[in-house]
Scaffold this motif. Structure first.
Motif, PDB file in Angstrom:
ATOM      1  N   ASP A  31      38.767  34.536   4.376  1.00  0.00           N
ATOM      2  CA  ASP A  31      40.211  35.445   4.156  1.00  0.00           C
ATOM      3  C   ASP A  31      41.019  34.060   3.964  1.00  0.00           C
ATOM      4  N   LYS A  33      44.990  34.231   5.116  1.00  0.00           N
ATOM      5  CA  LYS A  33      46.176  35.004   5.604  1.00  0.00           C
ATOM      6  C   LYS A  33      47.556  34.145   6.407  1.00  0.00           C
ATOM      7  N   ARG A  34      47.119  33.287   5.959  1.00  0.00           N
ATOM      8  CA  ARG A  34      48.668  32.259   6.351  1.00  0.00           C
ATOM      9  C   ARG A  34      48.334  30.497   5.679  1.00  0.00           C
ATOM     10  N   LYS A  54      39.710  30.757  17.910  1.00  0.00           N
ATOM     11  CA  LYS A  54      39.075  31.757  16.980  1.00  0.00           C
ATOM     12  C   LYS A  54      39.161  30.863  15.603  1.00  0.00           C
ATOM     13  N   LEU A  55      40.505  30.755  15.375  1.00  0.00           N
ATOM     14  CA  LEU A  55      41.261  30.500  13.580  1.00  0.00           C
ATOM     15  C   LEU A  55      40.191  29.384  13.243  1.00  0.00           C
ATOM     16  N   GLN A  57      40.213  27.151  10.070  1.00  0.00           N
ATOM     17  CA  GLN A  57      41.416  25.572   9.337  1.00  0.00           C
ATOM     18  C   GLN A  57      40.618  25.179   8.473  1.00  0.00           C
ATOM     19  N   LYS A  92      36.602  26.884  14.749  1.00  0.00           N
ATOM     20  CA  LYS A  92      37.341  27.092  16.016  1.00  0.00           C
ATOM     21  C   LYS A  92      36.316  26.143  16.726  1.00  0.00           C
ATOM     22  N   SER A 112      42.823  31.299   8.743  1.00  0.00           N
ATOM     23  CA  SER A 112      41.970  32.532   8.465  1.00  0.00           C
ATOM     24  C   SER A 112      43.374  33.914   9.427  1.00  0.00           C
ATOM     25  N   ASP A 113      43.667  33.932  10.073  1.00  0.00           N
ATOM     26  CA  ASP A 113      45.047  34.532  10.479  1.00  0.00           C
ATOM     27  C   ASP A 113      46.386  33.819  10.758  1.00  0.00           C
ATOM     28  N   TYR A 114      47.065  35.189  10.815  1.00  0.00           N
ATOM     29  CA  TYR A 114      48.653  35.135  11.313  1.00  0.00           C
ATOM     30  C   TYR A 114      48.927  34.294  12.621  1.00  0.00           C
ATOM     31  N   ASP A 116      50.019  33.187  16.475  1.00  0.00           N
ATOM     32  CA  ASP A 116      49.310  33.395  17.734  1.00  0.00           C
ATOM     33  C   ASP A 116      48.954  32.411  18.759  1.00  0.00           C
ATOM     34  N   ASP A 119      46.083  32.765  20.502  1.00  0.00           N
ATOM     35  CA  ASP A 119      44.771  31.343  20.711  1.00  0.00           C
ATOM     36  C   ASP A 119      44.486  30.242  20.460  1.00  0.00           C
TER      37      ASP A 119
END
Ligand code: TYD
Length: 132
Positions: A31, A33-34, A54-55, A57, A92, A112-114, A116, A119
């Motif tokens: 997904d 997200k960013r 975890k991210l 990319q 990751k 996959s995420d904002y 952070d 991370d």
């Protein structure tokens, strides 16, 4: 898993030019997200030097070229990105360093995420310790 995982995108092309479609959970394996992009880099000023806990990319060099060193703590490999038709999966716990930017290089990254900061692993020794 391979160190270098390249995703070749389908291109919808005709005499007017080319169109590439990037879709989360379709040709991008998460997904989205960013999205962020890097431009105006200097050839002799590398970037990156971190891994993510975890991210996930995917990096696409949509203009110009650059090189990315991928490092899983055991092996290192350099890949050159020079095509808007091709994405590099940055998994990751993959230490990565971007360098050798061409003039006009634009590196677009889907994540996959904002953002952070917690991370990030920005210390190489800590990265090697976490890999073990
Ligand atoms: P960083 O990820 O360290 O850049 P690079 O790996 O290309 O060298 O990010 C540079 C700065 O930008 C850092 O202070 C964090 C900030 N940043 C955000 O605020 N949001 C984001 O989505 C990203 C990728 C970075």
């Amino acid at each position: 898993m391979n160190l270098i995982n390249l995703i070749e995108f389908d291109v919808i092309g005709d005499e007017r030019g080319n169109l590439v479609v990037l879709e989360g959970n379709k040709n991008i394996p998460f997904d989205i997200k960013r999205i962020y992009y890097l431009y105006g880099m200097k050839n002799d000023l590398p970037r990156g030097f971190h891994a993510h806990k975890k991210l996930l990319q995917v990096a696409v060099c949509i203009s110009g070229s650059c090189k990315i060193l991928m490092d899983n703590g055991v092996n290192k490999e350099v890949v050159k990105l020079n095509s808007p038709k091709c994405g590099l999966l940055i998994d990751k716990m993959q230490w990565h360093e971007m360098f050798d930017f061409s003039d006009g290089c634009i590196l677009m990254v889907m994540a996959s995420d904002y953002y952070d900061e917690s991370d990030y692993i920005r210390d190489y020794k800590a990265f090697l310790g976490d890999i073990k």
